[in-house]
Write a protein that holds these residues in place. Sequence first.
Motif, PDB file in Angstrom:
ATOM      1  N   LEU A 133     -60.059 -34.936   5.943  1.00 29.94           N
ATOM      2  CA  LEU A 133     -59.341 -34.274   4.858  1.00 29.94           C
ATOM      3  C   LEU A 133     -58.197 -35.139   4.329  1.00 29.94           C
ATOM      4  O   LEU A 133     -57.852 -35.069   3.147  1.00 29.94           O
ATOM      5  CB  LEU A 133     -58.814 -32.917   5.323  1.00 29.94           C
ATOM      6  N   HIS A 137     -57.482 -36.027   0.360  1.00 30.15           N
ATOM      7  CA  HIS A 137     -56.207 -35.935  -0.364  1.00 30.15           C
ATOM      8  C   HIS A 137     -55.780 -37.286  -0.922  1.00 30.15           C
ATOM      9  O   HIS A 137     -55.267 -37.374  -2.049  1.00 30.15           O
ATOM     10  CB  HIS A 137     -55.136 -35.360   0.565  1.00 30.15           C
ATOM     11  N   LEU A 172     -65.381 -29.560  -4.261  1.00 30.07           N
ATOM     12  CA  LEU A 172     -64.185 -29.163  -3.515  1.00 30.07           C
ATOM     13  C   LEU A 172     -63.802 -27.725  -3.837  1.00 30.07           C
ATOM     14  O   LEU A 172     -63.438 -26.956  -2.932  1.00 30.07           O
ATOM     15  CB  LEU A 172     -63.022 -30.108  -3.829  1.00 30.07           C
ATOM     16  N   PHE A 176     -64.068 -25.968  -0.533  1.00 30.25           N
ATOM     17  CA  PHE A 176     -62.709 -26.031   0.005  1.00 30.25           C
ATOM     18  C   PHE A 176     -61.703 -25.448  -0.998  1.00 30.25           C
ATOM     19  O   PHE A 176     -60.831 -26.163  -1.495  1.00 30.25           O
ATOM     20  CB  PHE A 176     -62.324 -27.478   0.341  1.00 30.25           C
ATOM     21  N   ILE A 179     -57.940 -26.214  -0.803  1.00 28.05           N
ATOM     22  CA  ILE A 179     -57.352 -27.471  -1.290  1.00 28.05           C
ATOM     23  C   ILE A 179     -56.947 -27.263  -2.748  1.00 28.05           C
ATOM     24  O   ILE A 179     -57.787 -27.252  -3.646  1.00 28.05           O
ATOM     25  CB  ILE A 179     -58.342 -28.644  -1.163  1.00 28.05           C
ATOM     26  N   TRP A 181     -56.109 -28.646  -5.448  1.00 25.64           N
ATOM     27  CA  TRP A 181     -56.001 -29.874  -6.238  1.00 25.64           C
ATOM     28  C   TRP A 181     -55.608 -29.595  -7.683  1.00 25.64           C
ATOM     29  O   TRP A 181     -54.991 -30.446  -8.337  1.00 25.64           O
ATOM     30  CB  TRP A 181     -57.308 -30.669  -6.172  1.00 25.64           C
TER      31      TRP A 181
END
Length: 208
Positions: A133, A137, A172, A176, A179, A181
């Motif tokens: 992970l 990032h 993502l 996920f 996260i 983003w």
Amino acid sequence: MKLIGSLTSPFVRKVRIVMAEKKLDYQLVLEDVWGSDTILKMNPLGKVPCLVMEGQDSITGAVFDSRVIVEYVDTLSPVGKLIPERGRERCEVRTWEALADGIMDAAILARQERHWPHRSDTQRSAAWEDRQLAKVHAGLAAMSQGLGEKAWCSGSHFSLADISVGCALGWLSFRFPEIAWRETHPNLARHMDKLSQRQSFIDTPPTA
């Protein structure tokens, strides 16, 4: 042509989007790489996507690895050239693709460590998941910096670089959602919103 793949794979989605942007006809054959040995007949690595040439039914008639497939497919039609032919521009587009693919590789490894049913909780490694992970990032930060306020990732028009970035960001969000983003990198969010309006992206959302 037949494209063997799944609806969850971001690498399969990348190929599907390229095929759509190039306006090429193909048959999508869905296979579960974890539950079927069919894919092994075409790709000894047991991975998707795998493109099978018309009239072929063996490994010798197959093209595998998404990067190889999209490079081949981009040569099949003059419509919407997605990969520059040579020079610095070509290198830049392929580097964007490598960055996006690397993010997806790391995220997939993290997800497998967290959810693979054949491993008990005591066998799972939080340190391994965190390491993957961290790559995700770092990759997102590099994407954001590279995009800046530009209209497109590379050059002055839509290319494989944008497709690759869009597939990574879309996966993502799919796998996920924690996260954030979009909040961390608002320029990536704006770019994804623009990509999501293209019919090729509309028609290929990742689904379980």
